[in-house]
Scaffold this active site. Sequence first.
Site, PDB file in Angstrom:
ATOM      1  N   GLU A  43      60.760  70.735 110.191  1.00 30.26           N
ATOM      2  CA  GLU A  43      59.479  70.092 109.899  1.00 30.26           C
ATOM      3  C   GLU A  43      59.736  69.172 108.661  1.00 30.26           C
ATOM      4  O   GLU A  43      60.082  69.462 107.748  1.00 30.26           O
ATOM      5  CB  GLU A  43      58.249  71.120 109.802  1.00 30.26           C
ATOM      6  CG  GLU A  43      56.910  70.196 109.368  1.00 30.26           C
ATOM      7  CD  GLU A  43      55.697  71.363 109.292  1.00 30.26           C
ATOM      8  OE1 GLU A  43      55.953  72.574 109.729  1.00 30.26           O
ATOM      9  OE2 GLU A  43      54.603  70.943 108.410  1.00 30.26           O
ATOM     10  N   GLU A  47      50.770  64.976 102.962  1.00 32.98           N
ATOM     11  CA  GLU A  47      49.589  65.924 103.071  1.00 32.98           C
ATOM     12  C   GLU A  47      48.882  65.767 101.829  1.00 32.98           C
ATOM     13  O   GLU A  47      49.337  65.668 100.433  1.00 32.98           O
ATOM     14  CB  GLU A  47      50.025  67.250 103.294  1.00 32.98           C
ATOM     15  CG  GLU A  47      50.893  67.734 104.336  1.00 32.98           C
ATOM     16  CD  GLU A  47      51.185  69.295 104.596  1.00 32.98           C
ATOM     17  OE1 GLU A  47      50.449  69.856 105.302  1.00 32.98           O
ATOM     18  OE2 GLU A  47      52.201  69.606 103.789  1.00 32.98           O
TER      19      GLU A  47
END
Length: 420
Positions: free
Chosen positions: A169, A174
Amino acid sequence: MAAAHRARRRSLGGLVLLVTSALVAAVITTSTGSGAAPADAAVVAQSWSDEFDGPSGSAPDAGKWTLETGGSGFGNHELQYYTGGSSNAALDGQGHLVITAKRNTNANLSCWYGTCQYTSARMNTARTFTQAYGHFESRIKIPRGQGIWPAFWMLGNDLGSAGWPNSGEIDIMENIGREPGTVHGTIHGPGYSGAGGIGAPYSLPGGQAFADDFHVFAVDWSPGGITWSVDGRAYQTRTQADLGGNRWVFDHPFFLILNLAVGGDWPGSPDGSSSFPQTMVVDYVRASTSNGPGRTGPIVGIGGMCVDVAGASDADRTPIQLHNCTGNPAQQWTVGGDGTVRALGKCLDVAGGSGADGAVVQLYTCNGTNAQKWTYTAAHDLTNVGANKCLDAKGNSSADGTRLQTWTCTGGANQKWTLG
């Protein structure tokens, strides 16, 4: 520094089946075909993009994106139900995608904790676009507020067979609402997942908030490592050396994901200070191949000599020179989609932003100015955008230690460069 403060934001069931089905059906592609790069920017090879042009209220292009649905909590006790259609993800008619998180009014929507409190959207390219290596970027205006969690990220296309975190990932961006001026970039893999993910934060100066304007979030990904940037400013690079002996799982294709979560273990739940609806406005998403932005390797010039950071120093104002090619990190240059050319975590820079012939070329902290932006042409010139002059080996020399400068483009051998 570990910057993953949350459990894995995995897709349960549906996405695994989606990826597995896509692989079996062989419908995952490595390019949607965006046309050839112009001759004067041969280093750029855009492989995929969505500019979100279309009528107001229309759903995202189903030929590019799959909308995920459900209220499972996605491994993090998130509170939203992801919907299909255009109710929570729609074009605004002005070249933007708008993902909206809002309070739920449909009593029939069930989440892991009962009737869903919120709805939002999550979309991926698993069926339509995957790519290994290159430059991936999106220009986004994020939402704000406690419990709000926007993200732009990637998962390995072998998720259905390898499972998470073995599939890998890459979190390009974020943000959690209680940190209005900070975003995080993180990698997750076997032995470094969830709260053990490896990454770093990037904060705006002067107390600015990311929700106040658009910002460009990007990674440049090569076989040797991944570099994160915000608005063209690189802020971290991760390589195998950062993994503490764990396995590097970033040498296969990944797909893209955009989503806006509400609540969860990392951001916490909305509170009395949170307001709805909240919107994540996306101007574009673009990917370029490893032949363009994102490629990492030597830059070879006159006499077969390599562009080199003197003394392998990462100090500001370190001279850039020619040197026998050794393959060491001082000669490994990453071409960014933002026009930067980087080594040792810093940028190739024209001192003082000078436009004069003979201006010194040096290594300097990336700052987003045109003194650090370069164009690689079909004629093998490396041209500084600010000065409109060529990278030049001083005195037409190929001797070890020859200083590099900028000079009016002449077509000479001392201004020709090959990106390895």
